[in-house]
Design a protein around this motif. Sequence first.
Motif, PDB file in Angstrom:
ATOM      1  N   LYS A  91       1.723   4.674   0.766  1.00 56.66           N
ATOM      2  CA  LYS A  91       0.771   5.269  -0.174  1.00 56.66           C
ATOM      3  C   LYS A  91       1.195   6.708  -0.482  1.00 56.66           C
ATOM      4  O   LYS A  91       1.575   7.455   0.441  1.00 56.66           O
ATOM      5  N   ALA A  92       1.112   7.086  -1.747  1.00 53.15           N
ATOM      6  CA  ALA A  92       1.660   8.373  -2.188  1.00 53.15           C
ATOM      7  C   ALA A  92       1.125   9.543  -1.358  1.00 53.15           C
ATOM      8  O   ALA A  92       1.899  10.403  -0.919  1.00 53.15           O
ATOM      9  N   HIS A  93      -0.191   9.552  -1.103  1.00 53.66           N
ATOM     10  CA  HIS A  93      -0.732  10.727  -0.407  1.00 53.66           C
ATOM     11  C   HIS A  93      -0.240  10.800   1.039  1.00 53.66           C
ATOM     12  O   HIS A  93      -0.105  11.889   1.600  1.00 53.66           O
ATOM     13  N   GLU A 109      11.598   0.746  -9.789  1.00 53.24           N
ATOM     14  CA  GLU A 109      10.523   0.175 -10.596  1.00 53.24           C
ATOM     15  C   GLU A 109      10.415  -1.340 -10.346  1.00 53.24           C
ATOM     16  O   GLU A 109       9.309  -1.888 -10.259  1.00 53.24           O
ATOM     17  N   THR A 110      11.564  -2.009 -10.205  1.00 51.59           N
ATOM     18  CA  THR A 110      11.553  -3.453  -9.912  1.00 51.59           C
ATOM     19  C   THR A 110      10.862  -3.723  -8.574  1.00 51.59           C
ATOM     20  O   THR A 110      10.050  -4.649  -8.460  1.00 51.59           O
ATOM     21  N   VAL A 111      11.180  -2.907  -7.587  1.00 51.98           N
ATOM     22  CA  VAL A 111      10.561  -3.084  -6.258  1.00 51.98           C
ATOM     23  C   VAL A 111       9.060  -2.784  -6.341  1.00 51.98           C
ATOM     24  O   VAL A 111       8.238  -3.485  -5.758  1.00 51.98           O
ATOM     25  N   ARG A 112       8.715  -1.755  -7.099  1.00 55.90           N
ATOM     26  CA  ARG A 112       7.292  -1.434  -7.273  1.00 55.90           C
ATOM     27  C   ARG A 112       6.538  -2.654  -7.801  1.00 55.90           C
ATOM     28  O   ARG A 112       5.495  -3.031  -7.279  1.00 55.90           O
ATOM     29  N   ARG A 113       7.108  -3.261  -8.843  1.00 51.07           N
ATOM     30  CA  ARG A 113       6.462  -4.429  -9.439  1.00 51.07           C
ATOM     31  C   ARG A 113       6.398  -5.580  -8.436  1.00 51.07           C
ATOM     32  O   ARG A 113       5.380  -6.249  -8.303  1.00 51.07           O
ATOM     33  N   PHE A 114       7.507  -5.812  -7.742  1.00 58.12           N
ATOM     34  CA  PHE A 114       7.600  -6.923  -6.788  1.00 58.12           C
ATOM     35  C   PHE A 114       6.526  -6.806  -5.700  1.00 58.12           C
ATOM     36  O   PHE A 114       5.949  -7.810  -5.280  1.00 58.12           O
ATOM     37  N   LEU A 115       6.251  -5.578  -5.273  1.00 57.75           N
ATOM     38  CA  LEU A 115       5.275  -5.375  -4.196  1.00 57.75           C
ATOM     39  C   LEU A 115       3.864  -5.122  -4.725  1.00 57.75           C
ATOM     40  O   LEU A 115       2.918  -5.019  -3.946  1.00 57.75           O
ATOM     41  N   GLY A 116       3.735  -4.972  -6.030  1.00 54.47           N
ATOM     42  CA  GLY A 116       2.412  -4.685  -6.598  1.00 54.47           C
ATOM     43  C   GLY A 116       1.951  -3.262  -6.347  1.00 54.47           C
ATOM     44  O   GLY A 116       0.746  -2.984  -6.373  1.00 54.47           O
ATOM     45  N   ALA A 117       2.892  -2.351  -6.105  1.00 54.47           N
ATOM     46  CA  ALA A 117       2.517  -0.952  -5.841  1.00 54.47           C
ATOM     47  C   ALA A 117       2.116  -0.260  -7.139  1.00 54.47           C
ATOM     48  O   ALA A 117       2.496  -0.698  -8.228  1.00 54.47           O
ATOM     49  N   ARG A 121       7.207   6.098  -7.188  1.00 56.50           N
ATOM     50  CA  ARG A 121       7.547   7.080  -6.149  1.00 56.50           C
ATOM     51  C   ARG A 121       7.001   6.684  -4.776  1.00 56.50           C
ATOM     52  O   ARG A 121       7.271   7.351  -3.770  1.00 56.50           O
ATOM     53  N   GLU A 122       6.220   5.606  -4.733  1.00 59.14           N
ATOM     54  CA  GLU A 122       5.760   5.097  -3.435  1.00 59.14           C
ATOM     55  C   GLU A 122       6.793   4.184  -2.772  1.00 59.14           C
ATOM     56  O   GLU A 122       6.548   3.649  -1.690  1.00 59.14           O
ATOM     57  N   ILE A 123       7.935   3.991  -3.441  1.00 61.23           N
ATOM     58  CA  ILE A 123       8.999   3.132  -2.916  1.00 61.23           C
ATOM     59  C   ILE A 123      10.144   4.000  -2.414  1.00 61.23           C
ATOM     60  O   ILE A 123      10.767   4.742  -3.193  1.00 61.23           O
ATOM     61  N   VAL A 152      -1.386  -3.438  -2.810  1.00 64.19           N
ATOM     62  CA  VAL A 152      -2.682  -2.843  -3.160  1.00 64.19           C
ATOM     63  C   VAL A 152      -3.813  -3.785  -2.731  1.00 64.19           C
ATOM     64  O   VAL A 152      -4.814  -3.357  -2.156  1.00 64.19           O
ATOM     65  N   ALA A 153      -3.636  -5.084  -2.987  1.00 61.01           N
ATOM     66  CA  ALA A 153      -4.660  -6.048  -2.557  1.00 61.01           C
ATOM     67  C   ALA A 153      -4.776  -6.071  -1.034  1.00 61.01           C
ATOM     68  O   ALA A 153      -5.877  -6.176  -0.485  1.00 61.01           O
ATOM     69  N   ILE A 154      -3.633  -5.977  -0.343  1.00 66.05           N
ATOM     70  CA  ILE A 154      -3.666  -5.923   1.129  1.00 66.05           C
ATOM     71  C   ILE A 154      -4.304  -4.614   1.585  1.00 66.05           C
ATOM     72  O   ILE A 154      -4.941  -4.543   2.619  1.00 66.05           O
TER      73      ILE A 154
END
Length: 413
Positions: free
Chosen positions: A245-247, A80-88, A92-94, A219-221
Amino acid sequence: MTATTDLTLDVAAIRRDFPILEREVHGKPLVYLDNAATSQTPRQVLETLDHYYRHYNANIHRGLHTLADEATAAYEATRETVRRFLGAGQAREIVFTRGTTEAINLVVHSWGRHNLGPGDEVLISRLEHHSNIVPWQLLAKERGFTIRVIPVDERGALDMAAYRDLVGERTRLVAVNHVSNAFGTINPVAEMARIAHEQGALILVDGAQAAPHEPVDVVAIDADFYAFSGHKVYGPTGAGALYGKAHLLEAMPPWQGGGEMIRTVSFEEGSTFADVPHKFEAGTPSVADVIALGRALEWVDEIGIALIRDWEHGLLAHAHRELGRIDGLHILGTAPQKAGVVSFVVDGAHAQDIALLIDQLGVAIRTGNHCAQPLLHHFGVEATCRASFAAYNTPEEIDIFVAALTRVIGMVR
Ligand code: 7TS
């Protein structure tokens, strides 16, 4: 020489977090300017590692006991920390990996092996680290697709007009770094993603040199894949991550088989696999390092990545200015958008000699090809000296470095 940055980062307080900065090298205070290779580790991260092994060292996801539960919770909290750090968007995308190299290899062997064949093209920039070149070359031999190279201009910036021409209907994936480790060039990855997507291609961004220095928002990228290494962003070695990306991750087959990545295993019916991201995390991961990576990213958050970026840009400008005064010194990589890396050669002085002698004065810089041989060869050199900065570096350290360099050049010329 006086330091000239007017930024407000409390560098004295930051330095107190890094015990290693107190050591001496050859009787001189350490001036550590090899941060692009690996950054130093703050005590909060060291304490996290120590606490893990003293109090809740256990294998994750398998044990039904307290220690295993605690280790699993801390490991998953880091996702979750990495998700936030990357803006994902979703944890589960990490996928946790050993670092950038392993993250790229995951994409190559899972996505690449199943999606690339004769007639397909993968675009790679001339700025890439070998870890974003060689895995593609190995797979190209096996699968018969073509690798094409995005050129750079004389400043070490990507030639975007050439890029637009190269991306076409055969392009399946663009693999590019966010920031070049050899020159510090910041690439316009969001624009590159848009152009790739217009042609139906994916983009893999190697963020090894961006995550420590620039705010990242996958996400912005609109990155399809984004990789980074914990040890370059104040974390321990042995842990990094791949965002996907999840898909895409869902459609990709596993790349390593083993425990933890399966749902069922049968000799009669074969095996079925866990959901993402666990499908891609076979075997026991580097649990302690992942948890400590989470603490490192929190440490970065506590300071603020934008403040770190601004501080390092100040250091870079100071270094460019001071190095520019040295006779016969040539900076390679002068793109308008740069992160805190300065690569240079000196007339009449071998890079290797400079690094060896400057180490005697307590200054740690890098020499060599920086795992970017195609880039250096393009500029007609085998090696450069490279100084690279982190949040704890100071303008005074750059002055010490420049004075030491001036002395060393006087000795070898
Ligand atoms: N990509 C880039 C842009 C890098 O700078 C590096 C490491 C890697 C990938 C590989 O990262 P790893 O953690 O998987 O090894 N760069 C450097 C460097 O510049 N000097 O030493 C390592």
